[in-house]
Design a protein around this motif. Structure first.
Motif, mmCIF file in Angstrom:
data_model
loop_
_atom_site.group_PDB
_atom_site.id
_atom_site.type_symbol
_atom_site.label_atom_id
_atom_site.label_comp_id
_atom_site.label_asym_id
_atom_site.label_seq_id
_atom_site.Cartn_x
_atom_site.Cartn_y
_atom_site.Cartn_z
ATOM 1 N N TYR A 31 1.415 14.036 -2.415
ATOM 2 C CA TYR A 31 1.401 13.203 -1.217
ATOM 3 C C TYR A 31 0.895 11.798 -1.495
ATOM 4 N N ALA A 32 1.624 10.821 -1.008
ATOM 5 C CA ALA A 32 1.079 9.479 -0.878
ATOM 6 C C ALA A 32 0.157 9.476 0.335
ATOM 7 N N MET A 33 -0.828 8.603 0.329
ATOM 8 C CA MET A 33 -1.827 8.590 1.387
ATOM 9 C C MET A 33 -1.949 7.204 2.006
ATOM 10 N N GLY A 34 -2.357 7.180 3.255
ATOM 11 C CA GLY A 34 -2.546 5.899 3.924
ATOM 12 C C GLY A 34 -3.763 5.922 4.823
ATOM 13 N N TRP A 35 -4.256 4.737 5.097
ATOM 14 C CA TRP A 35 -5.307 4.545 6.101
ATOM 15 C C TRP A 35 -4.755 3.623 7.189
ATOM 16 N N PHE A 36 -5.066 3.981 8.418
ATOM 17 C CA PHE A 36 -4.669 3.198 9.573
ATOM 18 C C PHE A 36 -5.901 3.017 10.460
ATOM 19 N N ARG A 37 -5.824 2.081 11.389
ATOM 20 C CA ARG A 37 -6.939 1.905 12.320
ATOM 21 C C ARG A 37 -6.413 1.570 13.710
ATOM 22 N N GLN A 38 -7.246 1.898 14.688
ATOM 23 C CA GLN A 38 -6.833 1.708 16.075
ATOM 24 C C GLN A 38 -8.036 1.335 16.926
ATOM 25 N N THR A 39 -7.827 0.343 17.796
ATOM 26 C CA THR A 39 -8.833 -0.031 18.784
ATOM 27 C C THR A 39 -8.303 0.343 20.165
ATOM 28 N N PRO A 40 -9.197 0.508 21.126
ATOM 29 C CA PRO A 40 -8.780 0.946 22.461
ATOM 30 C C PRO A 40 -7.711 0.038 23.071
ATOM 31 N N GLY A 41 -6.651 0.656 23.563
ATOM 32 C CA GLY A 41 -5.589 -0.073 24.218
ATOM 33 C C GLY A 41 -4.590 -0.725 23.299
ATOM 34 N N LYS A 42 -4.768 -0.528 22.002
ATOM 35 C CA LYS A 42 -3.853 -1.153 21.051
ATOM 36 C C LYS A 42 -3.169 -0.098 20.187
ATOM 37 N N GLU A 43 -2.092 -0.509 19.551
ATOM 38 C CA GLU A 43 -1.358 0.398 18.684
ATOM 39 C C GLU A 43 -2.140 0.661 17.392
ATOM 40 N N MET A 45 -2.625 0.645 13.611
ATOM 41 C CA MET A 45 -2.142 -0.347 12.661
ATOM 42 C C MET A 45 -2.381 0.102 11.226
ATOM 43 N N PHE A 46 -1.471 -0.257 10.374
ATOM 44 C CA PHE A 46 -1.575 0.033 8.958
ATOM 45 C C PHE A 46 -2.707 -0.757 8.320
ATOM 46 N N VAL A 47 -3.439 -0.102 7.402
ATOM 47 C CA VAL A 47 -4.511 -0.760 6.664
ATOM 48 C C VAL A 47 -4.211 -0.772 5.170
ATOM 49 N N ALA A 48 -3.966 0.410 4.598
ATOM 50 C CA ALA A 48 -3.767 0.504 3.156
ATOM 51 C C ALA A 48 -3.038 1.798 2.828
ATOM 52 N N ALA A 49 -2.356 1.807 1.687
ATOM 53 C CA ALA A 49 -1.652 2.996 1.224
ATOM 54 C C ALA A 49 -1.739 3.094 -0.290
ATOM 55 N N ALA A 60 -2.574 -4.194 4.049
ATOM 56 C CA ALA A 60 -2.301 -5.159 5.105
ATOM 57 C C ALA A 60 -2.944 -6.487 4.712
ATOM 58 N N ASP A 61 -2.333 -7.574 5.106
ATOM 59 C CA ASP A 61 -2.860 -8.897 4.740
ATOM 60 C C ASP A 61 -4.291 -9.091 5.239
ATOM 61 N N SER A 62 -4.606 -8.498 6.365
ATOM 62 C CA SER A 62 -5.922 -8.719 6.981
ATOM 63 C C SER A 62 -7.072 -8.109 6.187
ATOM 64 N N VAL A 63 -6.763 -7.170 5.293
ATOM 65 C CA VAL A 63 -7.822 -6.506 4.525
ATOM 66 C C VAL A 63 -7.693 -6.728 3.031
ATOM 67 N N LYS A 64 -6.633 -7.368 2.614
ATOM 68 C CA LYS A 64 -6.400 -7.590 1.184
ATOM 69 C C LYS A 64 -7.578 -8.325 0.572
ATOM 70 N N ALA A 65 -8.002 -7.893 -0.589
ATOM 71 C CA ALA A 65 -9.119 -8.460 -1.346
ATOM 72 C C ALA A 65 -10.483 -8.044 -0.800
ATOM 73 N N ARG A 66 -10.518 -7.360 0.325
ATOM 74 C CA ARG A 66 -11.790 -6.844 0.858
ATOM 75 C C ARG A 66 -11.862 -5.322 0.795
ATOM 76 N N PHE A 67 -10.727 -4.661 0.987
ATOM 77 C CA PHE A 67 -10.679 -3.196 1.004
ATOM 78 C C PHE A 67 -9.997 -2.689 -0.261
ATOM 79 N N THR A 68 -10.425 -1.514 -0.710
ATOM 80 C CA THR A 68 -9.810 -0.875 -1.864
ATOM 81 C C THR A 68 -9.559 0.592 -1.561
ATOM 82 N N ILE A 69 -8.316 1.005 -1.697
ATOM 83 C CA ILE A 69 -7.969 2.408 -1.528
ATOM 84 C C ILE A 69 -7.879 3.060 -2.892
ATOM 85 N N SER A 70 -8.361 4.292 -2.975
ATOM 86 C CA SER A 70 -8.285 5.040 -4.226
ATOM 87 C C SER A 70 -8.056 6.515 -3.912
#
Length: 123
Positions: A31-43, A45-49, A60-70
């Motif tokens: 399996y490939a894996m992903g992380w997504f996030r959601q705030t109340p009332g919003k869709e 959203m993709f974070v990392a895979a 996602a551009d908003s987290v690039k260079a700050r988040f690391t998926i492993s």
């Protein structure tokens, strides 16, 4: 595949958190894996895979260079290390599994979802 996310919490802006997502079953390496996030009332959203072998990642551009998926197939776990956190990173974070080789950001391409873990970043 059953997924259990953990590691969320309250952190000050500029701080770090590491989320974990433990998977059941013996085919986690398929399996490939992903992380997504959601705030109340919003869709949700993709974070990392990451691909099934852990060698290819996508952010996602908003987290690039700050988040690391492993991904550690030996312990059936995917991680999301989040550094330099900002208040706008506050959300419920979900892990998801997608069978096969390819990775991607499309929510409907993922087959299994964890229950979510809350991340709150204070300013």
């Amino acid at each position: 595949v059953q997924l259990q996310a953990s590691g969320g919490g309250l952190v000050q802006a500029g701080g770090s958190l590491r989320l974990s997502c433990a998977a059941s079953g013996r085919t986690f390496s398929s399996y490939a894996m992903g992380w997504f996030r959601q705030t109340p009332g919003k869709e949700r959203m993709f974070v990392a895979a990451i691909d099934r072998g852990g060698g290819s990642t996508y952010y996602a551009d908003s987290v690039k260079a700050r988040f690391t998926i492993s991904k550690d197939n030996a312990v059936n776990t995917v991680y999301l290390l989040m550094n330099s956190l900002k208040p706008e990173d506050t959300a419920v974070y979900y892990c998801a599994a997608r069978y096969g080789l390819r990775i991607g950001a499309a929510i409907d391409s993922y087959d299994y979802w964890g229950q979510g873990t809350q991340v709150t970043v204070s300013s």
